[in-house]
Write an enzyme that holds these catalytic residues in place. Structure first.
Site, mmCIF file in Angstrom:
data_model
loop_
_atom_site.group_PDB
_atom_site.id
_atom_site.type_symbol
_atom_site.label_atom_id
_atom_site.label_comp_id
_atom_site.label_asym_id
_atom_site.label_seq_id
_atom_site.Cartn_x
_atom_site.Cartn_y
_atom_site.Cartn_z
ATOM 1 N N SER A 901 49.477 -15.675 10.345
ATOM 2 C CA SER A 901 48.366 -15.017 11.030
ATOM 3 C C SER A 901 48.802 -14.110 12.172
ATOM 4 O O SER A 901 47.965 -13.405 12.734
ATOM 5 C CB SER A 901 47.395 -16.072 11.564
ATOM 6 O OG SER A 901 48.023 -16.887 12.532
ATOM 7 N N LYS A 944 40.423 -20.235 17.884
ATOM 8 C CA LYS A 944 41.054 -19.030 18.436
ATOM 9 C C LYS A 944 40.096 -18.288 19.365
ATOM 10 O O LYS A 944 40.525 -17.723 20.385
ATOM 11 C CB LYS A 944 41.516 -18.133 17.296
ATOM 12 C CG LYS A 944 42.666 -18.730 16.491
ATOM 13 C CD LYS A 944 43.104 -17.832 15.348
ATOM 14 C CE LYS A 944 44.282 -18.453 14.600
ATOM 15 N NZ LYS A 944 44.763 -17.620 13.482
#
Length: 1002
Positions: A901, A944
């Site tokens: 990611s 996140k």
């Protein structure tokens, strides 16, 4: 004779076709053919395909002859095939009527009738070899003769097998003298080892001996005497035989198929065959059957057969009378049983019952009697069998204890006992909100379950799996769900479980055997529809004792757990009403077949706002009460809780937060105790309470009862209790003040005694009340100050902060970009730093540090390649990547990092270094990148996003495929964030370096 053949086909419908008629004889189970059943599976059936029913010599019509010719042709064909493997070749098969000399076979038990099969065992090897040789030479015939009893023996008395052994030893004339003269020409259809299967053809009579070993004799073929088939006497006799057989059928189910098949065609029969049939299937004496075989007069043979079947009828009636007598005896036993039960009840009332086995049986019967209507029939049957077995066992035997324990488990289980469920959705919502903050997905699913149950009127068992990080409330929500549904709650952890027997139970053959956890659960909760929490299902072990995950497949399958079988109980148990709630941290660790049976509900970590609510409304309040501290004695401010969450407890759950709050209140409790504070009620407070209310104890109990009965009065009761405790504390403080002022020079013991008397006197007089009020005013100035915990003194109670600020730069320099990561502790920010190591023509290279995993290293290589392509497109004259050695580092080098990611973050960091431009301020990004510059979705959007808010990030870049995940977040999580959803890296480039973007503000 056509009618005769049809009648024979009716009697032996499969005999005329092939060997399946053996099945008919097997169903008869007459003594003659009891052994034949063992041959039905293979040996007889294979031979039967070529063996044909041989007609009697009396039947001389063309159809019977044709049937015999076909049988002979089949035997000839077999003999020819067998002859190819031997030296003797016989081109044709001998016809039965041409057999004038045959080997004599002794039959020890019953004669062989024409048309019937019979297996015999030949122990004489020489005789057996002769039969084999004759069969190979296409002479598959022998004479079967019944053995006579020795002289001086009673034929009606059964003797041992010694006589059979002596027959095998007889040879020649001795054997001939022991054989009846009339026998049957038998076709040898099969020889398997020492077993020979014979098929009777026609009657024979011995004339003389030809050879002694093996015994070979000359024979004459016997024919029935001529008879008139229209004779009324013969017809009447045959009809009586058939009628008797029908009566036997009504009285007994023996030979049912054969008699029904024969009597369906009573008009089409052959009188000689009927006589042979009746004699062959009867259980008469062998010598009576021999008389039927020897009789050539058809009428006399029918009369003999009629006598035999009449005897069978008498035997059937005798059987009925015996059965009736047994039934009467059973009825008498039942009456005796009832009287015994009454006697036991009388003894029990008089205290005379001393039989332990009887007492145990009575206890078990009393248990099951209340559940008899709901208990399955198969379970009741097992219980009755075990109770009977218990009565037959000695109390000192080990089997007695095994049976007793087994009955104890069987009778104590809640068969068909279900608790009344609460289908009130609003009540369930209130309970779930009281116990847990957040967890909206779980609460919504439980409310859906309740709604379906309310509409159906009943609920079915379900399997739900709650997955999420540690400490988010997966286990505790199980208790709340059970309370909301009004179900019993049972929890067992399977973490590290490696023994299948813990789930399925042990076999009762083992010493110390016990049922599995599910059976123990049902016994513990007492209902058949509890809520069972299977904790840590992703940590199942696997050892030499089996695979527990595979054992759970049956338990957690709604289609199979209706009949869940425990090894110990060994009777099916219905678990279809049980609601299973499983918990797991990592669902990838659960085997796929097991995972497929569960409904997964993911529980993400808590954000800061949620942790604040949980800490203030649940953790801080419960911890303060558990430590015995009152609200007016200590306070933890919101600023302290926020600092505790941000700097000490960043994990996804709240378990560590609870530990830190407990640590704070323990130190506060120690501080209060050192200052002389005590919240225990004193003796003087009890005196005051008693003087104010004469029935103080009763009133307290009454208040407690009313509180338990009416939840609405609970808050009032708590307020009264707090007030009383507060007054007791003030009175204790007053006492200490008076002691200090009035008796400063006395010893502690004397001071306590004097003060006790003084205080009692003062409390009982108006002057005492005035002094107490004055002392309260004086002690107010000397009371202990309230302990307040805020962010400034938080470190004195919990130590130095564990986590520092994640944001290192206010404005990231060139080559540095903030990324977003997702760990088991929740979300966090992650800087990607890039710098130039060396420059020169053709020295383009990439160096990676920061303890990166293989996937992240590959992602960095892809980022390097894509970055070169992007730079070539944006600034064709810039040859930075071709001529520069680049070093990429991810800080926190001691922490392992992996995952794809960070791909877009790495590209942005490299391009920032290559172009010499810093990225946009307050920007963070995440997303996997491909070689073509496409941005792929990632996981942990909520975590996140929370990490970005914690670091004061204003702009976030997510893959476009994650827009749905972001939209599902709570409004307070998305508030104030500028979020971009991109499909290609060119969009990120515009956002990071040119600030010309299309944004979506949440």
């Amino acid at each position: 004779m056509l009618r005769a053949a049809a009648a024979a086909a009716a009697v032996f419908p499969s005999r005329f076709a092939a060997a399946p008629a053996v099945a008919a004889v097997e169903e008869v189970r007459s003594p003659l053919l009891r052994v034949l059943g063992a041959l039905r599976g293979g040996r007889v059936s294979t031979l039967g395909r070529r063996a044909r029913f041989c007609s009697n010599s009396a039947g001389s019509d063309s159809e019977a002859a044709a049937a015999e010719a076909k049988a002979e042709d089949a035997v000839a064909a077999e003999g020819e095939a067998d002859g190819k493997a031997s030296s003797a070749i016989v081109p044709t098969v001998l016809r039965p009527e041409d057999c004038l000399s045959v080997i004599a076979l002794p039959l020890p038990h019953r004669p062989l009738f024409p048309g019937f099969y019979m297996p015999i065992y030949v122990k004489d090897q020489k005789l057996l070899q002769a039969l084999v040789e004759n069969r190979k030479r296409s002479i598959p015939y022998a004479g079967a003769f019944l053995v006579k009893d020795e002289e001086g023996t009673d034929p009606n008395i059964v003797t041992s097998s010694d006589s059979d052994k002596s027959i095998d030893d007889l040879k020649g004339k001795e054997l001939l003298q022991r054989l009846n003269e009339v026998g049957t020409l038998a076709q040898i259809t099969s020889i398997q080892g020492d077993q020979v299967v014979l098929l009777g053809h026609r009657r024979l009579k011995i004339t003389e001996m030809v050879q002694e070993d093996p015994l070979t004799v000359k024979v004459d073929h016997l024919k029935e005497k001529p008879y008139d088939k229209d004779d009324d006497v013969i017809k009447a006799t045959s009809f009586e035989v058939i009628s008797t057989l029908r009566e036997v059928l009504k009285a007994s189910s023996l030979w049912k198929d054969h008699v029904q098949t024969y009597t369906q065609h009573m008009g089409d029969f052959n009188y000689p065959r009927l006589a042979d049939f009746g004699a062959a299937i009867s259980g008469a004496n062998k010598f009576l059957c021999q008389e039927v075989l020897e009789e050539l007069d058809v009428y006399k043979r029918l009369k003999l057969t009629l006598e035999l079947v009449k005897k069978e009828m008498e035997i059937s009636k005798l059987q009925q009378s015996i059965a009736k007598a047994i039934e009467e005896k059973i009825s008498g036993d039942q009456r005796r049983y009832l009287l015994n039960e009454q006697l036991k009840a009388i003894k029990k009332e008089l205290g005379l019952e001393t039989d332990d086995k009887t007492a145990l049986s009575a206890k078990f019967r009393e248990r099951i009697e209340a559940k008899k209507e709901k208990c399955p029939a198969h379970v009741l049957q097992v219980i009755e069998e075990e109770l009977t077995k218990l009565q037959l066992l000695e109390a000192s035997s080990s089997e007695f204890n095994v049976t007793r324990n087994y009955l104890d488990w069987l009778t104590v289980l809640p068969w068909g006992n279900y608790s009344d469920e609460n289908f009130d959705v609003h009540h369930a919502q209130q309970i779930l909100d009281e116990d847990h903050y957040g967890l909206s997905d779980v609460k919504e699913r439980i409310l859906e379950f309740i709604a379906v149950g309310k509409l159906r009127g009943t609920s079915q068992g379900k399997i739900i799996c709650l997955s999420g990080p540690p400490g988010v409330g997966k286990t505790s929500i199980g208790r709340s769900i059970a309370r909301a549904l009004n179900r019993k709650f049972y929890r067992f952890s399977v973490g590290g479980l490696a023994d299948v027997a813990e789930i399925k139970g042990h076999r009762r053959t083992y010493v110390g055997a016990m049922p599995g956890k599910m059976v123990q659960c049902l016994k513990s909760v007492g209902t058949a529809n509890p809520l069972v929490l299977i904790d840590e299902i992703d940590k199942l072990g696997r050892g030499h004792s089996g695979d527990p995950a595979s054992a759970l497949l049956e338990l957690l399958d709604p289609e199979q757990n209706v009949n869940f079988l425990d090894h110990y109980l060994d009777v099916p148990i219905d678990l279809s009403k049980v609601l299973f709630v499983c918990t797991a941290n990592v669902i990838e660790m659960i085997p796929n077949p097991l995972l497929d049976r569960m409904e997964i509900i993911a529980i993400a970590g808590y954000i800061t706002d949620e942790k604040m609510h949980i800490a203030r409304d649940y953790l801080e309040k419960n911890t303060r009460e558990a430590c015995g501290i009152k609200p007016e004695q200590a306070e933890v401010t919101d600023a302290a809780l926020l600092a505790l969450i941000e700097s000490y407890c960043r994990e996804a759950g709240v378990r560590n937060l609870q530990k830190q709050i407990e640590k704070i209140y323990r130190k506060i409790a120690l501080q209060l105790v050192r200052q002389g504070v005590s919240n225990e009620p004193t003796q003087e407070a009890a005196i005051v309470t008693a003087s104010e209310e004469p029935n103080g104890g009763d009133s307290a109990n009454k208040l407690k009862d009313e509180t338990m009965e009416d939840p609405a009065t609970e808050n009032a009761a708590m307020t009264n209790a707090d007030t009383a405790s507060k007054e007791a504390s003030e009175l204790d403080l007053l006492k200490r003040t008076v002691d200090h002022d009035v008796h400063p020079a006395e010893t502690p013991k004397e001071a306590v005694l004097t003060d006790s008397a003084l205080s009692t006197d003062k409390l009982c007089t108006p002057e005492g009340n005035k002094d107490m009020e004055g002392a309260k005013e004086e002690s107010a100035d000397k009371a202990v100050e309230k302990v307040v915990i805020d962010s400034s003194n938080l470190g004195d109670y919990v130590g130095k902060p564990v986590f520092q600020a994640e944001r290192i730069y206010e404005q990231t320099p060139v080559g540095v970009v903030m990324g977003l990561a997702w760990t088991a502790m929740g979300g966090s920010t992650l800087y990607i730093e890039t710098t130039k190591v060396e420059e020169g023509d053709g020295k383009g290279a990439l160096v990676l540090t920061g303890q990166l995993g293989d996937v992240m290293k590959e992602s960095a290589q892809i980022a390097h390649t894509v970055g070169r392509a992007i730079l070539l497109d944006k600034e064709p004259e810039n040859l930075f990547f071709a001529n520069s050695k680049v070093h990429l580092h991810v800080p926190a080098g001691s922490t392992p990092k992996d995952g794809p990611s960070a791909g877009c973050t790495m590209i942005t960091s490299m391009l920032s270094l290559a172009m010499g431009k810093p990225v946009k301020k307050d920007l963070a990004m995440t997303g996997e990148v491909t070689l073509t510059g496409r941005i792929l979705p990632i996981g942990g959007v909520k975590e996140k996003t929370i990490a970005a808010r914690r670091s004061a990030v204003k702009t976030i870049v997510f893959p476009a495929a994650n827009k749905r995940d972001f939209d599902e977040l709570a409004p307070n999580v998305k508030e104030g964030l500028e979020v971009h959803f991109v499909d290609t890296y060119n969009e990120i480039f515009d956002i990071a370096f040119q600030s010309e973007t299309q944004t979506e503000t949440s």
